[in-house]
Write a protein that holds these residues in place. Structure first.
Motif, PDB file in Angstrom:
ATOM      1  N   GLN A 170     -37.160  29.658  57.219  1.00 15.16           N
ATOM      2  CA  GLN A 170     -36.494  28.353  57.214  1.00 15.16           C
ATOM      3  C   GLN A 170     -37.499  27.208  57.297  1.00 15.16           C
ATOM      4  O   GLN A 170     -37.327  26.165  56.652  1.00 15.16           O
ATOM      5  N   LEU A 171     -38.561  27.401  58.080  1.00 16.78           N
ATOM      6  CA  LEU A 171     -39.596  26.376  58.164  1.00 16.78           C
ATOM      7  C   LEU A 171     -40.301  26.205  56.822  1.00 16.78           C
ATOM      8  O   LEU A 171     -40.566  25.077  56.388  1.00 16.78           O
ATOM      9  N   VAL A 172     -40.596  27.320  56.163  1.00 13.10           N
ATOM     10  CA  VAL A 172     -41.233  27.260  54.838  1.00 13.10           C
ATOM     11  C   VAL A 172     -40.307  26.592  53.825  1.00 13.10           C
ATOM     12  O   VAL A 172     -40.735  25.756  53.020  1.00 13.10           O
ATOM     13  N   LYS A 173     -39.034  26.951  53.868  1.00 12.23           N
ATOM     14  CA  LYS A 173     -38.074  26.387  52.916  1.00 12.23           C
ATOM     15  C   LYS A 173     -37.933  24.881  53.086  1.00 12.23           C
ATOM     16  O   LYS A 173     -37.880  24.138  52.095  1.00 12.23           O
ATOM     17  N   ASN A 174     -37.873  24.414  54.316  1.00 12.07           N
ATOM     18  CA  ASN A 174     -37.663  22.983  54.567  1.00 12.07           C
ATOM     19  C   ASN A 174     -38.920  22.150  54.375  1.00 12.07           C
ATOM     20  O   ASN A 174     -38.823  20.929  54.244  1.00 12.07           O
ATOM     21  N   THR A 175     -40.084  22.796  54.351  1.00 10.95           N
ATOM     22  CA  THR A 175     -41.339  22.047  54.316  1.00 10.95           C
ATOM     23  C   THR A 175     -42.077  22.167  52.981  1.00 10.95           C
ATOM     24  O   THR A 175     -42.625  21.171  52.491  1.00 10.95           O
ATOM     25  N   LEU A 176     -42.078  23.352  52.385  1.00  7.23           N
ATOM     26  CA  LEU A 176     -42.964  23.616  51.253  1.00  7.23           C
ATOM     27  C   LEU A 176     -42.260  23.882  49.934  1.00  7.23           C
ATOM     28  O   LEU A 176     -42.924  23.923  48.896  1.00  7.23           O
ATOM     29  N   ASN A 179     -35.364  22.355  46.688  1.00  5.59           N
ATOM     30  CA  ASN A 179     -34.024  22.634  47.208  1.00  5.59           C
ATOM     31  C   ASN A 179     -33.207  23.582  46.333  1.00  5.59           C
ATOM     32  O   ASN A 179     -32.076  23.896  46.685  1.00  5.59           O
ATOM     33  N   GLU A 180     -33.746  24.012  45.195  1.00  4.20           N
ATOM     34  CA  GLU A 180     -32.976  24.900  44.336  1.00  4.20           C
ATOM     35  C   GLU A 180     -32.761  26.252  45.015  1.00  4.20           C
ATOM     36  O   GLU A 180     -33.691  26.831  45.566  1.00  4.20           O
ATOM     37  N   ARG A 181     -31.524  26.734  44.943  1.00  8.56           N
ATOM     38  CA  ARG A 181     -31.189  28.026  45.536  1.00  8.56           C
ATOM     39  C   ARG A 181     -31.196  29.081  44.443  1.00  8.56           C
ATOM     40  O   ARG A 181     -30.205  29.336  43.777  1.00  8.56           O
ATOM     41  N   THR A 182     -32.350  29.710  44.244  1.00 10.35           N
ATOM     42  CA  THR A 182     -32.529  30.733  43.226  1.00 10.35           C
ATOM     43  C   THR A 182     -33.174  31.961  43.854  1.00 10.35           C
ATOM     44  O   THR A 182     -33.732  31.905  44.957  1.00 10.35           O
ATOM     45  N   PHE A 183     -33.098  33.053  43.109  1.00 13.30           N
ATOM     46  CA  PHE A 183     -33.704  34.291  43.594  1.00 13.30           C
ATOM     47  C   PHE A 183     -35.224  34.187  43.623  1.00 13.30           C
ATOM     48  O   PHE A 183     -35.873  34.713  44.534  1.00 13.30           O
ATOM     49  N   SER A 184     -35.804  33.516  42.635  1.00 12.29           N
ATOM     50  CA  SER A 184     -37.259  33.353  42.611  1.00 12.29           C
ATOM     51  C   SER A 184     -37.733  32.535  43.808  1.00 12.29           C
ATOM     52  O   SER A 184     -38.791  32.819  44.377  1.00 12.29           O
ATOM     53  N   ARG A 185     -36.962  31.519  44.207  1.00 10.98           N
ATOM     54  CA  ARG A 185     -37.350  30.743  45.376  1.00 10.98           C
ATOM     55  C   ARG A 185     -37.328  31.598  46.635  1.00 10.98           C
ATOM     56  O   ARG A 185     -38.172  31.442  47.525  1.00 10.98           O
ATOM     57  N   LYS A 186     -36.373  32.518  46.729  1.00 13.00           N
ATOM     58  CA  LYS A 186     -36.305  33.411  47.885  1.00 13.00           C
ATOM     59  C   LYS A 186     -37.529  34.316  47.955  1.00 13.00           C
ATOM     60  O   LYS A 186     -38.062  34.575  49.043  1.00 13.00           O
ATOM     61  N   ILE A 187     -37.997  34.801  46.799  1.00 15.97           N
ATOM     62  CA  ILE A 187     -39.178  35.654  46.776  1.00 15.97           C
ATOM     63  C   ILE A 187     -40.417  34.875  47.221  1.00 15.97           C
ATOM     64  O   ILE A 187     -41.215  35.344  48.048  1.00 15.97           O
ATOM     65  N   VAL A 188     -40.589  33.672  46.671  1.00 20.42           N
ATOM     66  CA  VAL A 188     -41.730  32.833  47.064  1.00 20.42           C
ATOM     67  C   VAL A 188     -41.632  32.468  48.546  1.00 20.42           C
ATOM     68  O   VAL A 188     -42.644  32.410  49.254  1.00 20.42           O
ATOM     69  N   GLU A 189     -40.430  32.245  49.024  1.00 23.60           N
ATOM     70  CA  GLU A 189     -40.226  31.923  50.443  1.00 23.60           C
ATOM     71  C   GLU A 189     -40.692  33.075  51.335  1.00 23.60           C
ATOM     72  O   GLU A 189     -41.335  32.842  52.365  1.00 23.60           O
ATOM     73  N   MET A 190     -40.399  34.313  50.944  1.00 24.74           N
ATOM     74  CA  MET A 190     -40.847  35.465  51.727  1.00 24.74           C
ATOM     75  C   MET A 190     -42.367  35.589  51.721  1.00 24.74           C
ATOM     76  O   MET A 190     -42.985  35.854  52.762  1.00 24.74           O
ATOM     77  N   ARG A 204     -46.419  28.285  67.667  1.00 25.02           N
ATOM     78  CA  ARG A 204     -46.608  27.122  66.791  1.00 25.02           C
ATOM     79  C   ARG A 204     -45.522  27.063  65.718  1.00 25.02           C
ATOM     80  O   ARG A 204     -45.055  25.976  65.359  1.00 25.02           O
ATOM     81  N   ILE A 205     -45.149  28.211  65.201  1.00 23.51           N
ATOM     82  CA  ILE A 205     -44.076  28.240  64.205  1.00 23.51           C
ATOM     83  C   ILE A 205     -42.769  27.752  64.816  1.00 23.51           C
ATOM     84  O   ILE A 205     -42.042  26.938  64.238  1.00 23.51           O
ATOM     85  N   LEU A 206     -42.453  28.235  66.019  1.00 24.56           N
ATOM     86  CA  LEU A 206     -41.208  27.857  66.677  1.00 24.56           C
ATOM     87  C   LEU A 206     -41.198  26.382  67.051  1.00 24.56           C
ATOM     88  O   LEU A 206     -40.183  25.684  66.870  1.00 24.56           O
ATOM     89  N   SER A 207     -42.316  25.875  67.560  1.00 19.59           N
ATOM     90  CA  SER A 207     -42.377  24.459  67.925  1.00 19.59           C
ATOM     91  C   SER A 207     -42.293  23.563  66.691  1.00 19.59           C
ATOM     92  O   SER A 207     -41.639  22.508  66.725  1.00 19.59           O
ATOM     93  N   SER A 208     -42.916  23.968  65.589  1.00 17.70           N
ATOM     94  CA  SER A 208     -42.817  23.190  64.347  1.00 17.70           C
ATOM     95  C   SER A 208     -41.397  23.216  63.803  1.00 17.70           C
ATOM     96  O   SER A 208     -40.905  22.209  63.269  1.00 17.70           O
ATOM     97  N   TYR A 209     -40.749  24.348  63.935  1.00 12.48           N
ATOM     98  CA  TYR A 209     -39.368  24.478  63.469  1.00 12.48           C
ATOM     99  C   TYR A 209     -38.445  23.527  64.230  1.00 12.48           C
ATOM    100  O   TYR A 209     -37.626  22.812  63.626  1.00 12.48           O
TER     101      TYR A 209
END
Length: 370
Positions: A170-176, A179-190, A204-209
């Motif tokens: 979720q931190l990666v999705k909101n920051t990097l 907003n498109e919801r696609t399967f390729s975006r999910k792979i890059v997100e992982m 650090r991840i939790l505090s940034s989130y």
């Protein structure tokens, strides 16, 4: 001459015919005539040989197979290089469609921001991050950025709304990412979640989130959200307030307690249940928190996005109608809060009965063994 005749007598297309030429020593001639001997075999290897010192030796009619091995190796190497190159181009194409243009700058900015947020995070109460972890990602401290159990549950449930995303994702999705919801975006997100887990620590991840996610009404970050909803700094938030804030994270606009306090109480109960299930809280404390009232503080001017609760429209009316509608609204809100409390009490009673039965069964087994 005799040798030429003998060679002409050998059929070229007959692999089962071999010729042997032996030179016998004849003392009265200067040019000895080689003697010919023919042997026919149906099961000999397919080669033609000459024992004459003046003739070359032919080991096989077919070309050497060893000469094909370098060609095959070269062909396999070229195929592998072409496959890797094509795969790299495909990955770059997919990444360019989902990653923000200033990805490198945002990545370094996130790393630097995580150091600052970690310093503030140490002053927050522990029940704040426990409520968020229990409700959003209960296996946060055990996975490596991706939760296979959560992904499998989301796939098996055929959830159209997604699911299975960890706090890191979720931190990666909101920051990097875009907003498109696609399967390729999910792979890059992982992939980026795995990289981020190996770059900075869990805290650090939790505090940034907590400092970057959206909390509704145009509010980003836990400090602004705490002041907006409760007029408090995050360091002095109570357990009930932290549970209510954690409950609105999945859909802040829809679950905002300012729109419907009864709905906010409902999701507070869900968060407390998760905390009990994970082991962050005991049942007695959860029941005590549910019975406590949470005081929301938000002025009418704060609702700049048009999400005014129904109470604001009632206040504009004059006379007795205003007080009547206010009483009806308060009664509906209180009824929803009481329903949430009763639901929590029923759930706690079922958990206690289940634990009691397990203890009795274990005691019976111990008595039988003794």
């Amino acid at each position: 001459m005799t040798s030429l005749i003998a060679r002409s007598l050998i059929p070229r297309n007959n692999p089962t015919l071999s010729c042997k030429i032996n030179h016998s020593s004849i003392p009265f001639t200067t040019n000895p005539t080689p003697s010919l001997s023919f042997s026919f075999s149906l099961f000999k290897p397919q080669f033609l040989s000459f024992n004459n010192s003046g003739c070359g030796r032919v080991h096989s009619v077919h070309p050497h197979r060893s000469s094909q091995n370098p060609l095959r190796i070269l062909f396999s190497l070229e195929t592998l290089i072409l496959f890797i190159f094509s795969l790299s181009l495909l990955c770059l194409r997919i990444a360019s469609d989902v990653i923000v243009p200033d990805f490198t700058h945002r990545w370094h900015q996130l790393i630097a921001f995580s150091e600052e947020s970690e310093a503030k995070f140490s002053h927050y109460p522990s029940h704040l991050w426990r409520a968020v972890v229990a409700y959003e990602d209960r296996r946060f401290f055990r996975h490596f950025g991706i939760d296979p159990v959560g992904i499998g549950r989301a796939v098996l449930s055929f959830s159209a709304l997604g699911g299975g995303s960890t706090i890191t994702q979720q931190l990666v999705k909101n920051t990097l990412l875009k907003n498109e919801r696609t399967f390729s975006r999910k792979i890059v997100e992982m992939v980026l979640a795995l990289a981020l887990e190996r770059t900075i620590s869990k805290l650090r991840i939790l505090s940034s989130y907590l400092s970057k996610i959206y909390w509704g009404h145009g509010i980003y970050g836990i400090e602004l959200a705490s002041y907006f909803y409760f007029r408090k700094h995050p360091t002095i938030l109570s357990l009930g307030e932290c549970a209510m804030l954690a409950g609105i994270i999945p859909a802040p606009e829809l679950r905002s307690p300012l729109r419907d306090p009864g709905r906010g109480k409902k999701y507070q109960v869900r968060v407390l249940k998760r905390m009990v299930e994970v082991g962050f809280l005991d049942i007695e404390t959860a029941l005590m928190v549910v019975k406590q009232s949470v005081h929301l503080h938000a002025d009418q001017a704060d609702y700049v996005d048009g999400l005014l609760p129904l109470m604001s429209s009632f206040r504009e009316q004059k006379g007795s109608m205003d007080s009547i509608m206010k009483e009806i609204w308060d009664w509906e809100t209180e009824s929803k809060i009481w329903e949430a409390r009763e639901d929590m009490e029923r759930w706690a009673l079922s958990i206690q009965k289940r634990n009691t039965s397990k203890i009795s069964i274990s005691n019976d087994k111990l008595d039988i063994q003794l």
